[in-house]
Design a protein around this motif. Structure first.
Motif, PDB file in Angstrom:
ATOM      1  N   ASN A 248       0.848  -1.184   0.000  1.00 45.35           N
ATOM      2  CA  ASN A 248       0.000   0.000   0.000  1.00 45.35           C
ATOM      3  C   ASN A 248       0.885   1.235   0.000  1.00 45.35           C
ATOM      4  O   ASN A 248       1.879   1.304   0.726  1.00 45.35           O
ATOM      5  N   ARG A 280      -1.022  -0.271  -4.180  1.00 51.01           N
ATOM      6  CA  ARG A 280      -2.381   0.228  -3.958  1.00 51.01           C
ATOM      7  C   ARG A 280      -2.283   1.665  -3.468  1.00 51.01           C
ATOM      8  O   ARG A 280      -1.730   1.928  -2.407  1.00 51.01           O
ATOM      9  N   TRP A 282      -3.711   4.375  -1.677  1.00 46.48           N
ATOM     10  CA  TRP A 282      -4.689   4.344  -0.592  1.00 46.48           C
ATOM     11  C   TRP A 282      -5.594   5.587  -0.575  1.00 46.48           C
ATOM     12  O   TRP A 282      -5.155   6.696  -0.868  1.00 46.48           O
ATOM     13  N   TRP A 304      -3.514  -0.322  -8.108  1.00 48.47           N
ATOM     14  CA  TRP A 304      -4.880  -0.367  -7.564  1.00 48.47           C
ATOM     15  C   TRP A 304      -5.149   1.054  -7.084  1.00 48.47           C
ATOM     16  O   TRP A 304      -4.509   1.533  -6.161  1.00 48.47           O
ATOM     17  N   ASP A 306      -7.493   3.711  -5.384  1.00 44.21           N
ATOM     18  CA  ASP A 306      -8.663   4.113  -4.601  1.00 44.21           C
ATOM     19  C   ASP A 306      -9.095   5.523  -5.014  1.00 44.21           C
ATOM     20  O   ASP A 306      -8.260   6.362  -5.372  1.00 44.21           O
ATOM     21  N   SER A 402     -12.893  -1.346  -0.282  1.00 42.09           N
ATOM     22  CA  SER A 402     -11.899  -2.343   0.131  1.00 42.09           C
ATOM     23  C   SER A 402     -11.751  -2.273   1.642  1.00 42.09           C
ATOM     24  O   SER A 402     -11.366  -1.242   2.174  1.00 42.09           O
ATOM     25  N   SER A 442      -5.260  -7.438   0.961  1.00 47.43           N
ATOM     26  CA  SER A 442      -4.877  -6.106   0.478  1.00 47.43           C
ATOM     27  C   SER A 442      -4.354  -5.187   1.576  1.00 47.43           C
ATOM     28  O   SER A 442      -3.921  -4.072   1.284  1.00 47.43           O
TER      29      SER A 442
END
Length: 662
Positions: A248, A280, A282, A304, A306, A402, A442
């Motif tokens: 992350n 990811r 965040w 990924w 967000d 998530s 995750s």
């Protein structure tokens, strides 16, 4: 149409577009800025891009916000309104253009913009691009530009108060479209800043340059299908399932203007060099700079992404939804051409928070208010955002939140993605992961102290003891030291001895604990493929020097012990090692480590088995090729340093020596 005519029209269109672009003028407005507290007399030099905190610091009006316990002494800044001003020239050529727009890619956050004493814009979203037609306001020669920033903290407090008795969990920050981590987090300080955080510009043109066509040259799928064990969760890229190994990513600084291209290169390279293939981004931070995604494109790191919502419910009024729609569509259009992005995700943990964090009880929410909150949540994340995304990007999957299931629920292990915090928050043993590995994990992690060199930088000698006020100020996790010491007691050292430890040895042991945890958790996760198809450690990086779950340090982006563990565990050329022998149960003997330096290499040798051999070199900020290594009896290992070494002050630690001191 014959081929000659086709060629003619292609050339004509190209030249037309070229001429439009050539005669458009973009003028960056980054010079000659100054600032003041609103309605005071004295102006001070300002830097754009920048923030009020960095401007105050550059003018030596405040101490370093990261030093000692400065944070609590600087809370007054967020309660003031601040003004910025500059003057720029408009040329005759610019004034002849049919269109003149003032463009802001980053105003943080509640900003009133005045051009030549006329209010031309009121902004209220840090994540939007703001464009305003100023042709009628612009004049030949000098033009005065003034921006007044209202205190975001004051605004959200007043909005929350106005709504009472209705409450939005869990913080008034829910009302504002601003980086949520600015309001403080369990790894971050509270600096609710403001400022011009991206360079503004003046755009003059006769015709707009056409938008570049959107092409995505790979097929991206998120497969969530019922199976005999629950429901799958994995990514397919161009028809092939991909096991995701990553971390992350949070913003790399509290003050975003300080994240230069060089800093981005350091951080993303740390992911690449640790054999990661996913980051990811965040949802409590920002939509990152294009350069971040350029690097991910270059290094083959899937992103990924967000949307910027984290751990709160949302207002349901039309103005808020309209604001978010503009934000979502602007950001998706800005970023969609990056092939690295493989997922748009609505928010971080808001769904599981509403259902499992006890808000109804702690905030005394009525059934009517709870129903309204959930209805507004569904309208935004299940109905509106996916529709808005699809209008501008129908080529990538969308996930509403998530995760969907709290770590304490069985479904967290059998379906969807999982934030597995039974470890740390639930104080479970590390071995529990063997029976509690989800389909795609995750978030998970283990906290450790920052590198000791960081602690030295933000403390005075009198602060360097457990648990001084300053050390506590750089540890934000609730009951953080109690939890950390619980794990140290189980895995490394009897708790009665911990309070006697000096901070340097304590730091070393916490990093050994993080190394041991991450090495084994990743090994277990990967051993369960294809049931498990992803492991993203919390977290890759820090935004200031702090005890956190990060596997790298804020200062100079140096690896912590766990970075070396994860680099090994994420290799594809060998099976990750799982060794659940608790270090506290090892029978250690004095390894009698010897070492010598030749050039930028250190030659290490142990007479007996040595665990977690760590090299520390004072005042050097480069990266070691390896660290926190094990040495077998009689084995020699060579570790190299990425820079030049001159008269180094080196310390070599091992588990035997550190434990033996207490």
């Amino acid at each position: 149409m014959n081929s000659d005519k086709k060629l003619f029209w292609l050339i004509f269109l190209y030249l037309s577009n070229f001429s439009l672009a050539a005669f458009a003028q973009n003028v960056d407005l980054k010079n000659n800025w100054s600032y003041r507290e609103e309605k005071t007399q004295k102006w001070f030099p300002a830097t754009v891009p920048g923030e009020i905190h960095t401007d105050l610091l550059n003018n030596k009006l405040i101490p370093d916000p990261f030093y000692r316990d400065s944070e609590k002494k600087l809370l007054w800044i967020e309660r003031k309104n601040w003004e910025y001003k500059t003057t720029f020239k408009a040329t005759a050529a610019m004034l002849k253009k049919k269109n003149t727009e003032l463009v802001f890619d980053g105003l943080d956050t509640y900003a009133s913009v005045y051009l030549n004493n006329q209010l031309v814009l009121k902004a209220d979203n840090m994540f939007r691009q703001w464009r305003v037609d100023v042709k009628k306001v612009l004049k030949s020669g000098n033009n005065n530009l003034v921006i007044v920033f209202k205190s975001a903290q004051n605004v959200v407090d007043s909005l929350a108060k106005k709504d009472l008795p209705f409450k939005i969990p869990d913080n008034p920050r829910a009302y504002v479209r601003k980086a949520q981590y600015h309001f403080g987090w369990d790894w971050g300080p509270k600096f609710t800043t403001c400022g011009i955080w991206k360079t503004p510009r003046l755009e003059t043109y006769d015709e707009k340059t056409p938008e570049k066509p959107y092409i995505l040259n790979r097929k991206i799928e998120l497969i969530q299908e019922p199976d005999s064990l629950g429901r799958s969760f994995y990514f397919k890229i161009d028809g092939k399932p991909v096991y995701m190994k990553g971390a992350n990513y949070i913003p790399s600084d509290v003050f975003l203007s300080r994240v230069t291209k060089k800093e981005y290169e350091k951080v993303v390279s740390l992911a690449k060099d640790a054999n990661m293939n996913m980051l990811r981004v965040w949802g409590g931070g920002i939509y990152e700079d294009d350069y971040f995604y350029d690097l991910c494109d270059k290094y083959g790191i899937n992103v990924w992404q967000d949307f910027m919502f984290a751990g709160t419910m949302v207002p349901g009024d039309k103005a808020f939804f309209d604001n978010v729609k503009e934000e979502v569509q602007y950001q998706v259009k800005r970023l969609r051409h990056h092939p690295s992005i493989v997922l748009w995700c609505g928010n971080n943990e808001s769904d599981e928070a509403f259902k499992n964090w006890g808000w109804m009880k702690s905030m005394k929410l009525s059934k009517q208010d709870s129903t309204r909150l959930w209805h507004d949540y569904v309208r935004l994340f299940h109905d509106s955002i996916p529709k808005w995304v699809k209008e501008v990007d129908d080529k990538r999957p969308y996930l509403s939140s998530s995760p969907l299931h709290h770590w304490s629920k069985q479904k967290s292990i059998t379906e969807g993605d999982s934030h597995y915090w039974g470890l740390w928050w639930g104080l479970e043993d590390i071995e529990a992961v063997q029976k509690k590995t989800g389909r795609f994990v995750s978030e998970y992690g283990m906290l450790s102290m920052p590198n000791y060199s960081s602690t030295e930088n933000f403390t005075l000698p009198e602060d360097r003891h457990l648990y001084s006020d300053v050390i506590n100020a750089h540890q934000k996790s609730g009951k953080g030291f109690i939890k950390l010491n619980s794990y140290l007691n189980r895995y490394f050292i009897d708790s009665t001895k911990i309070k006697k430890m000096n901070v340097e040895d304590y730091t070393y042991l916490t990093q050994c604990l993080q190394y041991y945890s991450i090495k084994n958790i990743v090994g277990i996760h990967r051993s369960k493929a294809p049931y498990n198809m992803g492991t993203l450690v919390w977290q890759l990086n820090d935004c200031w020097p702090v005890a956190s779950w990060s596997i790298t340090d804020y200062d100079n982006r140096q690896p912590k012990a766990a970075w070396y563990a994860i680099r090994e565990a994420y290799r594809d050329d060998k099976t990750p090692e799982i060794d659940l022998t608790r270090p506290i149960n090892l029978k250690l003997e004095d390894p009698k480590i010897s070492w010598q330096i030749k050039g930028n290499k250190v030659f290490l040798k142990a007479q007996k088995t040595a665990k977690y051999v760590y090299i520390s070199m004072k005042d050097y900020t480069g990266k070691w090729s390896d660290n926190y290594i094990d040495l077998a009896a009689g084995e020699e290992k060579i570790i190299s340093f990425e820079g030049k070494i001159v008269n180094p002050e080196i310390k070599v630690f091992s588990l035997y020596e550190v434990l033996g001191r207490y």
